[in-house]
Design an enzyme around this catalytic site. Structure first.
Site, mmCIF file in Angstrom:
data_model
loop_
_atom_site.group_PDB
_atom_site.id
_atom_site.type_symbol
_atom_site.label_atom_id
_atom_site.label_comp_id
_atom_site.label_asym_id
_atom_site.label_seq_id
_atom_site.Cartn_x
_atom_site.Cartn_y
_atom_site.Cartn_z
ATOM 1 C CG HIS A 143 -25.782 -38.757 -70.914
ATOM 2 N ND1 HIS A 143 -24.812 -39.613 -71.384
ATOM 3 C CD2 HIS A 143 -26.973 -39.305 -71.241
ATOM 4 C CE1 HIS A 143 -25.411 -40.650 -71.979
ATOM 5 N NE2 HIS A 143 -26.712 -40.494 -71.899
ATOM 6 C CG HIS A 175 -25.616 -44.198 -74.321
ATOM 7 N ND1 HIS A 175 -25.646 -43.310 -75.364
ATOM 8 C CD2 HIS A 175 -26.635 -43.849 -73.502
ATOM 9 C CE1 HIS A 175 -26.663 -42.472 -75.193
ATOM 10 N NE2 HIS A 175 -27.266 -42.774 -74.072
#
Lengths: 331, 331
Positions: free
Chosen positions: B56, B219
């Site tokens: 991330h 994700h």
């Protein structure tokens, strides 16, 4: 690859409108909404102006602000701004101390900035100097042709000249400084995926799953060789090795190491490459005195990185360290 | 898509090593080189700690520094950090004022941060509060299951809590503030290309040339609908409309508008989307008082954007505006 856009014809202008809407504290549109300039200008200082085709964002608009550029002119995607646009930027930002133009070494850019400079100097209205950036070592030096392209090293030139101008340096000093920073700066890039041009929505070159393009520029042009894809350590060693060879030796020298994303490569991979490049140069006796990692000088959605080295002395280090307050570069 | 990496097993750690090498002025490695913390800690203040899986970036490590986080714990790609890692971060940064944990709402993250909190509180060693971020409106609210995911709004929560902690707020105040910021924050995302997971080098979902995935998380999980690809104005209206509906009404309210890139989308497109989103909300009577545009909360190399709105009052605006000095967020 698909894009967020309403149409290829309006893409560059819509990006620019969004940029100005997001950063109204720093920039305003100039005449005709075709260039941006600093909201608050200092009439005593030399105006520092750059520009080029759209598609390299955040360069150059993201570098307008305190300690860097006074204005940035944007053309259509990968197309030089017109002389009229550049002339308008000069007129709006030069109050008498002169204007320094920073131009990447492409035929179209060089020609249009030159025409704008001539128009601005007519009748002694403005004093103009130009610094041509040609940091891309993937292009061989030769007596003929355009020569080396201007790529990510442009950021370094714009930061150092911009800071010197902010501190009150005269036009002629800035020209000498700019040429010195260009001489001290070398870049090479590698791509894992080509650029998707909005007009065609096709990639400018298509790589197989086990191929990479070495020596790419920032306009989707192919590089100087198509190599087998390999691990990150080998890629870093290949690119850093070319840069080291081009300098001759950097043993014992202090440098700025700048790892730049070409558009679609995640920051995580840039940090990974940075760690490997740093280790490579340190093994060769180079002192990594300053560093920058991020996506700053791009080729739309090309996946890839470029690595830039600028050899530092005390003066250049101070120019790099001084505060900068732009949309994309801040410290 | 190909990646710059030496191997999937070492990817996350190599990125982290590169990050620390690039930002040694701000961060140092903690115990076992598994988390990063601020180089200079203030023992009088509450420690603000976050973390989650790698992939991330720049979240969370890029948000460690003055006015934001004291420590960030990183797991393997899309995998929660372990309780031991989180406990080590608490021990290194909490000198007695307590620790505030900011956790994105995923089962693994919530469980591991909870276990670390229990271990840290054992015997009264540390006082701990936890703020769960669940800003993703693509997931329906329901009485069962994990509920809404934490996505880009996490940045806003970390900035505002971090700034309040820097100013000396007590642990209990920060917990109340954090929950209030979460309540005021809603996000929705759209992807044009799935995430390439390093272990498989395949995309988590494959979109056709005329498809987009609406309501994606960070994700690589699919979204809530697969729609026909359309122009940027229609996409912005779709996403902003969902956010507006979820709030009920924002008429006359001041907000922060945050347009976030999911990894591979160029900044130029983010600005284009920002301009359209801003115009959409303004047509609906919303006051865009603050804005942020950039690639901050990502899903590896997913191409896409998310749009976040945080409703501001005077206090939250001041917390947003206060100086921040991290690797990725600075003003």
């Amino acid at each position: 690859m698909k894009k967020f856009m309403n149409g290829a014809a309006t893409l560059a202008q819509e990006c620019l409108e969004g940029f100005v809407a997001a950063h109204g504290d720093i920039v305003v549109f100039g005449e005709g909404r075709k260039h941006v300039r600093r909201r608050s200008l200092n009439p005593a200082k030399v105006a520092v102006i750059s520009g080029g085709g759209a598609g390299h964002e955040p360069m150059h608009t993201g570098f307008v602000g305190h300690g860097m550029l006074d204005a940035a002119c944007t053309g259509h995607v990968f197309t030089s701004p017109t002389p009229d646009q550049i002339l308008a930027a000069i007129r709006e930002t030069d109050s008498g101390a002169g204007a320094l133009l920073i131009v990447k070494n492409y035929d179209g850019d060089v020609m249009n900035f030159e025409m704008a400079a001539e128009m601005a100097m007519a009748g002694g209205a403005h004093r103009i100097e130009t610094v041509i950036v040609n940091d891309d070592i993937a292009v061989e030096r030769s007596a003929r042709g355009t020569g080396r392209r201007g790529v990510a090293g442009t950021l370094v030139v714009e930061k150092m000249i911009g800071t010197a101008a902010q501190a009150g340096a005269a036009l002629e000093e800035l020209k000498v400084l700019g040429d010195a920073v260009v001489s001290a700066t070398r870049t090479m890039g590698v791509a894992l995926k080509g650029t998707t041009v909005p007009q065609t929505t096709r990639e400018t070159f298509v790589l197989g799953p086990n191929e990479m393009e070495v020596g790419v520029g920032i306009h989707g042009e192919p590089g100087r060789s198509r190599d087998d894809m390999t691990d990150a350590s080998s890629i870093a060693a290949l690119i850093c090795g070319h840069i080291l060879d081009d300098f001759g030796s950097l043993d014992g020298q202090s440098v700025l190491l700048f790892v730049n994303g070409l558009g679609a490569t995640p920051l995580s991979e840039l940090y990974l490459v940075f760690g490997l490049a740093r280790a490579f140069f340190e093994r060769h006796g180079v002192i990594i005195a300053r560093s920058l990692v991020g996506t700053y000088v791009t080729s739309l959605d090309m996946a890839g990185v470029s690595i830039t080295i600028t050899v530092l002395d005390e003066h250049l280090t101070a120019l790099w360290d001084a505060p900068v307050q732009t949309a994309s570069l801040r410290w």
